[in-house]
Design an enzyme around this catalytic site. Structure first.
Site, PDB file in Angstrom:
ATOM      1  N   ASN A   1      -5.784   6.259  -1.067  1.00 10.52           N
ATOM      2  CA  ASN A   1      -6.622   5.929  -2.516  1.00 10.52           C
ATOM      3  C   ASN A   1      -7.512   4.561  -1.931  1.00 10.52           C
ATOM      4  OD1 ASN A   1      -4.746   4.112  -2.665  1.00 10.52           O
ATOM      5  ND2 ASN A   1      -4.100   5.380  -4.715  1.00 10.52           N
ATOM      6  N   ASP A   2      -6.780   4.090  -0.863  1.00 15.56           N
ATOM      7  CA  ASP A   2      -7.770   2.858   0.064  1.00 15.56           C
ATOM      8  C   ASP A   2      -9.188   3.213  -0.565  1.00 15.56           C
ATOM      9  OD1 ASP A   2      -5.253   2.512   0.253  1.00 15.56           O
ATOM     10  OD2 ASP A   2      -5.225   2.752   2.933  1.00 15.56           O
TER      11      ASP A   2
ATOM     12  N   ASN B   1       0.687  -1.360  -0.233  1.00 16.33           N
ATOM     13  CA  ASN B   1      -0.114  -0.574   0.143  1.00 16.33           C
ATOM     14  C   ASN B   1       0.696   1.341   0.223  1.00 16.33           C
ATOM     15  OD1 ASN B   1      -1.717   1.886   0.216  1.00 16.33           O
ATOM     16  ND2 ASN B   1      -2.436   1.214   2.474  1.00 16.33           N
TER      17      ASN B   1
ATOM     18  N   GLU C   1      -3.446 -18.336 -20.701  1.00 21.41           N
ATOM     19  CA  GLU C   1      -4.735 -19.267 -19.960  1.00 21.41           C
ATOM     20  C   GLU C   1      -4.941 -20.356 -20.780  1.00 21.41           C
ATOM     21  OE1 GLU C   1      -5.751 -19.637 -15.115  1.00 21.41           O
ATOM     22  OE2 GLU C   1      -7.006 -18.189 -16.649  1.00 21.41           O
TER      23      GLU C   1
ATOM     24  N   GLY D   1      -6.045  -2.965   0.217  1.00 27.73           N
ATOM     25  CA  GLY D   1      -5.746  -1.359  -0.447  1.00 27.73           C
ATOM     26  C   GLY D   1      -3.822  -1.378  -0.760  1.00 27.73           C
TER      27      GLY D   1
ATOM     28  N   ASP E   1      -6.399 -13.971 -19.843  1.00 26.93           N
ATOM     29  CA  ASP E   1      -7.422 -15.338 -19.155  1.00 26.93           C
ATOM     30  C   ASP E   1      -7.365 -15.931 -19.509  1.00 26.93           C
ATOM     31  OD1 ASP E   1      -7.606 -15.897 -16.190  1.00 26.93           O
ATOM     32  OD2 ASP E   1      -9.876 -14.883 -16.871  1.00 26.93           O
TER      33      ASP E   1
ATOM     34  N   ASP F   1      -1.383  -0.946  -3.740  1.00 24.24           N
ATOM     35  CA  ASP F   1      -1.887   0.150  -5.247  1.00 24.24           C
ATOM     36  C   ASP F   1      -0.568  -0.059  -5.991  1.00 24.24           C
ATOM     37  OD1 ASP F   1      -0.206   1.529  -3.646  1.00 24.24           O
ATOM     38  OD2 ASP F   1      -2.008   2.308  -2.950  1.00 24.24           O
TER      39      ASP F   1
END
Length: 609
Positions: free
Chosen positions: A134-135, A129, A350, A154, A321, A156
């Site tokens: 910006n949490d 974090n 994947e 949190g 993905d 980032d």
């Protein structure tokens, strides 16, 4: 004066009809020079459209939803410039500015990641974090709560940037963060695979500008930025899903229908059409609407979005993905469009399957795929069968016909199936699997064996954040347990494993070994692109050579509990005129004319002299 104010109010009101423009801008001198711009706003399709500066409109497409208008312009031979779209409905009109930007020099031929790289996979929310401000975000539903395994914690982009030196110190040359675009799910949004806006970084991770800065910081260090891209689905909170451009933008069923997850139906000559459809078109989970890549508007939207991110954020590669759940024809077109624009751009898909032939089917120019006249154009796939071996082999102390090191040997025996064996991703774990240290109960010797194989095997090795400091996690307890916070990533953490002084003795033992073997690998062309010869394991001891015209490395893995001694004449075809080998881990030299002894559950990586 009143007349002027009234005119301005009308103009502002009309301008508000454009709520979104995607792509928000484009570039000149692109191979993809016909750009389809999506304008979104209330009843926007009722307008006639013109454009300034001699830009040519090649097509205008309306759908059953009047809130969308797709306008295709030609940018070939156009200079970088700003221009204006004018929307007119009767006497009312409004304008929208648009820009063609200048490309970076040599952008088309950017170098991507390859087998000379080591990829560090991390989950941004769980790594560090760097910016507590910006949490949480007022516009996004889920708030930070570190007490919940499946909640937002949190981490980032700033946390990644602040710890790039740490990642580089491990010998990693590329970073793969799991997706960073906005995910506004009410729960579990931290993994960000259910995206709600694919042109916008999640505000709890930072801004688009922060992401561009992260790329720049990586490039300053000679490192690469790999974006985790999702083509198969979005999240159910995606703004477009709430007001679909077309009914078939996503796959629709009379009632909710899961994928059957049977990827073999995509090439099984005996599969029913129904089963193949339910694999491709069924939803991955209920909260992830399945995108319809057979719809040309959808496919073009995804293609332009991917290229936009490459150009905008100066990306070095993609990981895609759930690649094999997409419409197989559509995803091949998507992949080819990107590699046509960027000929050296690497994309790993994947393809989570349990058979090498089935995985090799999905790699570009596969002879297996060619049997069905199919080419995915996908440069790289993930070696899940090697992962299957590495997660259990070091608990098998005795070599048997089908247990012990023969698992790894047999995996490489099928390398001939892949069109480009050096360009496959190898790993012992990732964000969806049991952690390797959980499987081996933090047994350092077993960790050493697994990492040595990753560091010396053909392919592109991928590390998973935290294992280098002995982090463990049990998939059986839920995804949160394999995605713990990295210690030291939060100001309140008492253990800061990002620094030598902050690590425990055990953490330093794991870290030091990881850094030594992968930093050694950095300069070893013989490992990056060399050939492989391996020998059938005896007494659970596996020996293989990586070699080229200039040098040779002999790797010995003793997976038995006992010390083993073996004669070297068995390996004469590789030893040739080499007289000695120096172990890169211990700096001990071995006379290759004599028998070699190796302790139980240990490795030797011998540079031959």
């Amino acid at each position: 004066m009143k007349k002027l104010l009234f005119s301005l109010l009308i103009s502002v009101s009309a301008f508000a009809q454009v709520d979104k423009v995607e792509p928000p801008f484009w570039w000149n001198d692109m191979t993809l020079s016909d750009v389809q711009i999506m304008f979104y706003g209330k009843n926007i399709a009722q307008n006639e459209v013109t454009v300034s500066n001699g830009i040519i409109i090649k097509g205008i497409q309306k759908t059953e939803n009047p809130n969308y208008l797709f306008v295709t312009i030609e940018t070939k031979n156009s200079p970088a410039q700003d221009f204006v779209f004018t929307f007119k409905n009767g006497k009312k009109s409004f304008t929208q500015n648009y820009s063609l930007k200048a490309r970076r020099e040599n952008s088309r031929f950017r170098k991507s990641y390859d087998s000379s790289d080591v990829i560090y996979l991390l989950m941004p929310d769980r790594f560090a974090n760097g910016n507590p401000n910006n949490d949480n975000n007022v516009a996004l539903t889920e708030k930070m709560d570190r007490s919940k395994d499946n909640g937002r914690h949190g981490g980032d982009i700033e946390g990644i940037i602040k710890n790039l030196d740490y990642i580089q110190s491990l010998g990693a040359t590329a970073v793969w963060p799991t997706p960073l675009c906005e995910d506004n799910d009410e729960r579990g949004s931290y993994h960000t695979y259910g995206q709600s806006d694919v042109y916008k970084i999640d505000a709890r991770f930072g801004t688009n500008e922060d992401y561009v800065r992260m790329s720049a910081e990586l490039h300053k260090r000679g490192m690469k930025n790999i974006m985790d891209y999702v083509t198969n689905h979005w999240g159910w909170q995606h703004w477009m899903y709430k007001d679909l451009p077309t009914h078939d933008w996503v796959h629709q069923f009379p009632e909710f229908t899961n994928s059957n997850y049977r990827m073999t139906t995509q090439f099984d000559p005996n599969a029913s059409e129904r089963d193949a459809q339910y694999c491709m078109d069924g939803w991955f989970v209920k909260s992830m609407p399945d995108l319809n890549q057979s719809n040309p508007l959808v496919l073009n939207y995804l293609t332009q979005n991917a290229i936009w991110w490459i150009e905008y954020a100066d990306l070095d590669g993609f990981r895609v993905d759930t690649y094999s759940y997409n419409d197989k024809v559509g995803i091949a077109k998507w992949t080819k469009a990107i590699t046509d624009e960027y000929p050296h751009f690497n994309i790993v898909g994947e393809v989570w399957m349990q058979d090498q032939a089935q995985m090799a089917y999905w790699q570009k120019d596969s002879k297996i795929g060619a049997i069905q006249s199919y080419n995915s154009y996908l440069p790289s796939v993930m070696d899940f069968t090697l992962y299957n071996a590495l997660e259990k082999v070091f608990n098998e102390d005795k070599g048997e016909w089908d247990k012990g090191m023969i698992r790894v040997y047999d995996n490489l025996a099928n390398d001939f199936l892949y069109p480009n064996i050096n360009n496959i991703l190898i790993f012992a774990e990732n964000h969806d699997t049991n952690r390797i240290n959980q499987a081996y109960k933090n047994d350092f010797k077993k960790y050493q064996m697994a990492m040595t194989i990753l560091a010396t095997m053909r392919g592109i090795p991928q590390l998973y954040y935290g294992s280098e400091i002995a982090m463990a996690g049990d998939k059986g307890k839920g995804d949160g347990d394999i995605r713990h916070d990295f210690p030291g990533g939060w100001n309140s953490d008492t253990n800061n494993a990002f620094t030598k002084a902050g690590r425990t003795e055990e953490q330093n033992k794991f870290y030091d070994f990881t850094a030594k073997i992968f930093n050694w690998r950095k300069t070893k062309d013989v490992i990056h692109f060399g050939k492989t010869t391996h020998y059938v394991p005896e007494n659970n001891v596996y020996v293989y050579f990586r070699y080229n015209e200039k040098e040779s490395v002999m790797v010995v893995v003793n997976n038995s509990n006992e010390k083993q001694t073996f004669k070297t004449n068995r390996f004469q075809e590789n030893l040739k005129n080499y007289k000695s080998g120096k172990d890169v881990l211990s700096d001990v030299s071995f006379d290759l004319k004599n028998d070699i002894s190796i302790e139980g559950k240990s490795v030797l990586v011998l540079e031959l002299k």
